[in-house]
Write an enzyme that holds these catalytic residues in place. Structure first.
Site, short mmCIF file in Angstrom:
data_model
loop_
_atom_site.label_atom_id
_atom_site.label_comp_id
_atom_site.label_asym_id
_atom_site.label_seq_id
_atom_site.Cartn_x
_atom_site.Cartn_y
_atom_site.Cartn_z
N CYS A 74 0.55 14.27 -15.74
CA CYS A 74 0.37 12.83 -15.93
C CYS A 74 -0.47 12.55 -17.17
CB CYS A 74 -0.31 12.24 -14.69
SG CYS A 74 -0.65 10.47 -14.84
N CYS A 80 -8.09 8.19 -15.09
CA CYS A 80 -8.01 7.17 -14.04
C CYS A 80 -8.81 7.53 -12.79
CB CYS A 80 -6.56 6.89 -13.66
SG CYS A 80 -5.87 8.02 -12.44
N CYS A 175 2.62 6.02 -13.02
CA CYS A 175 1.85 6.69 -11.96
C CYS A 175 2.81 7.54 -11.14
CB CYS A 175 1.17 5.65 -11.07
SG CYS A 175 0.23 6.39 -9.71
N GLN A 298 -0.54 5.43 7.77
CA GLN A 298 -0.82 6.62 6.96
C GLN A 298 -0.05 6.52 5.64
OE1 GLN A 298 -2.83 9.14 7.21
NE2 GLN A 298 -3.41 9.38 9.35
N TYR A 327 -9.63 5.42 18.28
CA TYR A 327 -9.42 5.03 16.88
C TYR A 327 -7.92 4.96 16.61
CZ TYR A 327 -14.18 6.93 16.98
OH TYR A 327 -15.48 7.22 17.33
N GLU A 348 -9.45 0.63 19.44
CA GLU A 348 -9.61 0.49 17.99
C GLU A 348 -10.56 -0.67 17.68
OE1 GLU A 348 -9.59 0.24 14.06
OE2 GLU A 348 -8.59 1.92 15.05
N ASP A 397 -8.89 10.20 16.40
CA ASP A 397 -8.61 10.25 14.96
C ASP A 397 -9.57 9.29 14.26
OD1 ASP A 397 -7.55 10.46 12.45
OD2 ASP A 397 -5.59 9.59 12.93
N CYS A 424 -9.84 13.45 8.90
CA CYS A 424 -9.61 13.44 7.45
C CYS A 424 -10.83 13.97 6.72
CB CYS A 424 -9.27 12.03 6.98
SG CYS A 424 -10.56 10.82 7.33
#
Length: 466
Positions: A74, A80, A175, A298, A327, A348, A397, A424
């Site tokens: 890129c 960026c 991009c 996601q 969650y 949630e 999650d 994550c």
């Protein structure tokens, strides 16, 4: 008096990849973090941060380039702030991500671990995101090369925030994160605005018309465009929206927002439909998911499917279980596993997400789900459990910060047979596993790569009662 020049470390050897995607070497008694480098590089480093235990800097000269290095694809690489691992092959990226998971679990959790399964790589390593956000600014960031070229550049830019500079935007030409028609839409909007002297937002003075552009796509081929403007100018708004509609008639949804707040968030603002529907549809294993402008989903649709399959496999449901999905977001996992369970209860924090979750159940004629909104540590308690039934399996999650200690206490009190922990952030996941070790053992670990060209990695862990 002038500023003291930043010190330079000469011929530093980079030895390994560290957290947050940086790499590191050692100088005297300190660790030196340097972004954009690879183990085996020998570099001169300009230090720009000095702490007691570490230094941080940038590479200003390469004496030797690592054998691991490849050419970035890129033209915006290194400027960026995204896709920071383009200088590494994808196989090496996967190896470093696996090490990151292993290191976090061993060093932070300090619990007995099974052998970690090979990481699930992403089939698409470019053009894999289904959502991109671009910012308009009349304060364009100029690269060193642009400054040294002596050319004149427009001050207006449409692109990404420069890291650590909220007021500066790098102009993006192409991009590699989102598939067509994403680049075409962004470039067309940018050119039309400049040709017609439509003003770009000034992030410091908070004036100007064009503010933010969001493009959402789905694997069903549907596309949503959301334009945020900061001034009530009907002529400019009509010009821009009609331009987008005419040049991209394939759009499923064209929306706009008048945002006169100090930031770009719009969860508390009205979203207006200019053309098409107020949502797009995503599909997964025959299930449909309605995605509105404020919905969370996601951002790598194909890999989300692989992630959810891992969670479902780890849960290994027989059909008679009550499952709690903590969650739950818009209920994607809850609806995905519902046909394999007796009942699924999703909790949630965001009320709008819970409304989406309910809609998605209705859309798919799923009748064994219930969804509740509220702060997890307040809602998920003994009274709630008494009302909705004993949990046989819990899927959690949480966001990057992990689970609140009160939630972990409740999990330990419930003592469900299994907990499937999707994370994550392996570091906060490891911290939580150490607390859950009181009653649970880790029996499976499966890293999943959702974000190629970055250091981010998802990890799924199965915990079973000791």
């Amino acid at each position: 008096m002038g500023r003291k020049p930043h010190p330079i470390i000469e011929e530093l050897e980079i030895e390994k990849i560290a957290s947050e995607g940086k790499a590191l070497g050692y100088y005297k008694d300190k660790v030196v973090f340097v972004a954009g480098t690879a183990p085996g590089d020998i570099i001169d480093v300009r230090v720009h941060k000095k702490k007691k235990s570490f230094l941080e800097g940038s590479a200003i000269k390469f004496h030797k380039k690592s054998d691991l290095r490849i050419e970035a694809f890129c033209s915006h690489y290194g400027v960026c702030g995204g896709c920071k691992w383009q200088h590494l092959s994808y196989d090496d990226q996967l190896g470093f991500k696996t090490e990151q998971v292993k290191d976090s679990l061993e060093r932070i959790a300090k619990v007995e671990l099974p052998e970690i399964n090979p990481i699930l790589g992403s089939e698409n390593t470019r053009f894999y995101r289904n959502k991109m956000e671009y910012t308009f600014s009349n304060n364009r960031w100029l690269t060193t090369e642009e400054i040294e070229s002596g050319k004149e550049f427009e001050s207006d830019a449409l692109g990404f925030h420069i890291p650590k500079r909220f007021d500066k935007i790098v102009q993006i030409e192409k991009c590699y994160l989102q598939a067509d028609p994403s680049n075409a839409i962004r470039n067309s909007v940018d050119r039309f605005a400049k040709d017609n002297n439509i003003t770009y937002f000034n992030l410091i003075k908070q004036v100007g018309f064009l503010r933010n552009l969001i493009i959402r796509t789905s694997t069903t081929g549907q596309t949503m465009v959301i334009l945020q403007v900061a001034e009530d100018n009907e002529e400019w708004l009509s010009m821009m929206l009609n331009h987008i509609k005419e040049h991209f008639p394939e759009l499923t949804s064209l929306l706009y927002i008048l945002n006169q707040k100090g930031n770009e968030t719009f969860h508390d603002l009205d979203v207006n439909v200019f053309y098409g529907k107020d949502h797009i549809i995503e599909e997964m294993e025959g299930l449909q998911f309605k995605i509105g402008p404020k919905s969370f989903y996601q951002t790598n649709s194909d890999q989300a499917y692989e992630l959810y399959k891992v969670a479902r496999d780890f849960a290994n449901l027989k059909g008679d279980e009550t499952v709690y999905d903590l969650y739950t977001g818009t209920g994607t996992i809850a609806n995905f596993i519902a046909k394999s369970a007796k009942k699924v209860i999703g909790v949630e924090y965001v009320p709008e997400a819970i409304e989406d979750a309910k809609v998605n159940s209705q859309l798919n004629k799923i009748e064994n789900t219930d969804f509740f909104a509220g702060d997890m540590k307040d809602v998920f308690n003994d009274e709630f459990l008494a009302q909705h039934g004993k949990a046989d399996v819990i899927i959690t999650d949480p966001p990057r910060a992990g689970m609140h200690p009160d939630v972990i206490k409740t999990l330990l009190n419930i003592a469900a047979n299994k907990i499937v922990y999707v994370s994550c952030n392996p570091a906060t996941q490891a911290r939580d596993l150490a607390l859950l070790d009181e009653k649970y053992k880790v029996t499976k670990v499966q890293p999943v790569d959702m974000f190629p060209q970055t250091h981010h990695v998802e990890n799924v862990v199965l915990l079973e009662l000791k």
